[in-house]
Enzyme design. Sequence first.
Site, PDB file in Angstrom:
ATOM      1  N   HIS A 125       0.816  -1.226   0.000  1.00 41.49           N
ATOM      2  CA  HIS A 125       0.000   0.000   0.000  1.00 41.49           C
ATOM      3  C   HIS A 125       0.849   1.275   0.000  1.00 41.49           C
ATOM      4  O   HIS A 125       0.320   2.361  -0.238  1.00 41.49           O
ATOM      5  CB  HIS A 125      -0.935   0.046   1.213  1.00 41.49           C
ATOM      6  CG  HIS A 125      -1.992  -1.015   1.203  1.00 41.49           C
ATOM      7  ND1 HIS A 125      -2.892  -1.161   0.165  1.00 41.49           N
ATOM      8  CD2 HIS A 125      -2.293  -1.995   2.104  1.00 41.49           C
ATOM      9  CE1 HIS A 125      -3.700  -2.190   0.428  1.00 41.49           C
ATOM     10  NE2 HIS A 125      -3.359  -2.714   1.589  1.00 41.49           N
ATOM     11  N   ASP A 162      -2.465 -10.613  -2.474  1.00 39.32           N
ATOM     12  CA  ASP A 162      -3.072 -10.093  -1.243  1.00 39.32           C
ATOM     13  C   ASP A 162      -4.536  -9.746  -1.543  1.00 39.32           C
ATOM     14  O   ASP A 162      -4.872  -9.363  -2.657  1.00 39.32           O
ATOM     15  CB  ASP A 162      -2.310  -8.843  -0.779  1.00 39.32           C
ATOM     16  CG  ASP A 162      -2.728  -8.359   0.612  1.00 39.32           C
ATOM     17  OD1 ASP A 162      -1.988  -8.625   1.577  1.00 39.32           O
ATOM     18  OD2 ASP A 162      -3.794  -7.719   0.724  1.00 39.32           O
ATOM     19  N   HIS A 164      -6.223  -7.296  -0.629  1.00 34.38           N
ATOM     20  CA  HIS A 164      -6.377  -5.864  -0.891  1.00 34.38           C
ATOM     21  C   HIS A 164      -5.609  -5.477  -2.158  1.00 34.38           C
ATOM     22  O   HIS A 164      -4.567  -6.061  -2.439  1.00 34.38           O
ATOM     23  CB  HIS A 164      -5.843  -5.041   0.288  1.00 34.38           C
ATOM     24  CG  HIS A 164      -6.502  -5.367   1.601  1.00 34.38           C
ATOM     25  ND1 HIS A 164      -5.953  -6.264   2.495  1.00 34.38           N
ATOM     26  CD2 HIS A 164      -7.649  -4.929   2.155  1.00 34.38           C
ATOM     27  CE1 HIS A 164      -6.753  -6.361   3.561  1.00 34.38           C
ATOM     28  NE2 HIS A 164      -7.789  -5.561   3.379  1.00 34.38           N
ATOM     29  N   ASP A 249      -4.489 -12.806   3.319  1.00 32.20           N
ATOM     30  CA  ASP A 249      -5.730 -12.327   3.922  1.00 32.20           C
ATOM     31  C   ASP A 249      -6.966 -12.583   3.061  1.00 32.20           C
ATOM     32  O   ASP A 249      -8.074 -12.183   3.439  1.00 32.20           O
ATOM     33  CB  ASP A 249      -5.620 -10.836   4.292  1.00 32.20           C
ATOM     34  CG  ASP A 249      -4.882 -10.007   3.263  1.00 32.20           C
ATOM     35  OD1 ASP A 249      -4.608 -10.518   2.157  1.00 32.20           O
ATOM     36  OD2 ASP A 249      -4.566  -8.833   3.564  1.00 32.20           O
TER      37      ASP A 249
HETATM   38 ZN   LIG Z   1      -4.060  -7.186   2.599  1.00 29.78          ZN
END
Ligand SMILES: [Zn+2]
Length: 345
Positions: A125, A162, A164, A249
């Site tokens: 991120h 991931d 996200h 995740d």
């Molecule tokens: Zn994540």
Amino acid sequence: MAGLAYLRHPASLAHDAGSRHPERPERILAIERALAQRGWLGARKLDAPLAERSLITAVHSRQHLEMIEALCARGGGAVDADTVAGPGTFDAAMHAAGGAAKMVDILLSGEATAGFAGLRPPGHHAESERAMGFCFFNNVAVAARRALDAHGARRVVVFDWDVHHGNGTNDIFHASANVLYVSVHQSPLYPGTGQETDIGRGRGEGYTINLPVAPGAGDATWCSLTEHVVAPIVGAWQPDLILISAGYDAHRDDPLADCIVSDQGYAQMAGSMRRAADDLGVPVGVVLEGGYELAALSRAVVSTLEVMGADAAPLQPNLGVDPLALRAAGRLAGLWPVLAPLTRA
Ligand SMILES: [Zn+2]
């Protein structure tokens, strides 16, 4: 030459975002406990060095590096509601980035065919000017840049599984034709980026591929996208190095998102990438991102390393073509003709 390298460092335990924060030191302890029980799957364990500052400033501004350094020197504080630094965070983050870069050095000098950088804080991120989403420096971006700048690599794939979207990596290489960023991620979900219409810009157009999936997606979707969309693109593009931004995740037990990938699903995605790498004769480096349910995280990391450390890539079960993979192939076949046969299947 076969061989698996595992990058680690005790500094990963020194980044403390608060006892109730999901991105906590126990993640590393759980992974290492599980790996120790399996003899580290034959991996060579190596210390992750501190990153040279020039490695960080290859993807971040100097102001960003100095801001994080100064914040931690003052004892830490919150960058945003999710992203909290303590006094040990700068050191941890410099080792996490340094370990990812060192892994690339090992892989591209032929000392190992696969690597895992099991360090924290995570990175995908982090944007060039901004820490966010538990991330301070973008470790996988530092690794990709290292391959280009120090090893003469011309093409590097970053496959981000991931749950996200890796907005930081997406942005850092948005206009680059040398780094192909491919992300499978849940949508809607934090940080809200990664729409399928985002395909990069300028010279980088076509070299950003976003594959959002709905909440509730499991192995059938994630593994089918990996096997039938991502792997063929990787094979056609012929990169010098494959990096995986490996968050865990999307696991069914993870509390932060709503996907239901199994331990075996991670093994299958790792298998697709391992086979793509073997077919091309290039190494594959795995960089830890998220994953917040400790038992699931450690089992899924073991699954990944079983595949990466094996003498040969596993035979893949015959994976059906998920409707989402078919749709992605239709959408991307103009840019990536290798996908055209799938649309006629
Ligand atoms: Zn994540």
